[in-house]
Design an enzyme around this catalytic site. Structure first.
Site, PDB file in Angstrom:
ATOM      1  CG  ASP A 101      42.651  40.260  33.989  1.00 48.28           C
ATOM      2  OD1 ASP A 101      42.575  40.840  35.105  1.00 48.28           O
ATOM      3  OD2 ASP A 101      43.135  40.448  32.906  1.00 48.28           O
TER       4      ASP A 101
ATOM      5  CD  GLU B 141      44.173  40.714  38.716  1.00 48.78           C
ATOM      6  OE1 GLU B 141      45.386  40.473  39.146  1.00 48.78           O
ATOM      7  OE2 GLU B 141      43.962  41.312  37.587  1.00 48.78           O
TER       8      GLU B 141
ATOM      9  CG  ASP C  10      43.465  41.320  28.813  1.00 49.76           C
ATOM     10  OD1 ASP C  10      43.410  41.842  29.985  1.00 49.76           O
ATOM     11  OD2 ASP C  10      42.981  41.725  27.844  1.00 49.76           O
TER      12      ASP C  10
END
EC number: 3.1.21.10
Length: 168
Positions: free
Chosen positions: A7, A66, A138
């Site tokens: 992420d 992502e 996260d």
């Protein structure tokens, strides 16, 4: 198959590693790479080094990152894009294939809806990976990216097998 999910973030870059065996998922590790405020080049270098260490320690077979979103603050968006570049570069340098997923696709895969809240993502990650202790939101997002990638790879494999059978 061992999957590294990432992420991207400049201040906090979440990461999560899972093992995939058939339809079974197992948590390996998760955490957050931190970069202090200061010189952008040094912050990016710090993220690069931390992520490189994670790859060396856990030896994933594949990785997934992502996508980032564009917001009204152009400078922040550019900095986030640079951190995302590190997230893509490090696995590629290690020779790994890197999948990329939109946040809504990750949420849809893991939670079942594309506009899930952080709490819903964390809850579903805990259900997919029993006993996991999350290093933070996260890291939970990174594990969700890894889970999404695992499902995508499995679906692609089933599709290829079905097409091969149909071609016979």
């Amino acid at each position: 198959m061992r999957v590294l999910g990432i992420d991207p973030g400049l201040r906090n870059m979440g990461w999560g590693v899972i093992d995939v065996s058939g339809t079974r998922l197992a948590h390996v590790a998760n955490g957050i790479c931190h970069s202090d405020s200061g010189d952008l080049a040094q912050r990016l270098l710090s993220l690069h080094r931390q992520l490189t260490d994670i790859l060396a320690r856990f030896a994933p077979d594949t990785a997934a990152v992502e996508h980032t979103f564009v917001n009204k603050d152009g400078v922040a968006t550019l900095k986030l894009g640079q951190a995302r570049g590190i997230a893509l570069l490090v696995p590629a340098q290690a020779g790994l294939a890197v999948g990329e997923y939109a946040p809504n696709a990750v949420k849809k895969t893991v939670v079942g809806v594309g506009h899930a809240a952080k709490e819903q993502i964390q809850h579903m990650v805990r259900l997919h990976l029993p006993g996991v202790e999350l290093a933070g939101a996260d890291a939970a997002d990174a594990l969700a990216v890894a889970i999404c990638h695992a499902h995508h790879v499995q679906s692609s494999g089933r599709l290829e097998a079905a097409l091969a059978r149909a071609a016979r």
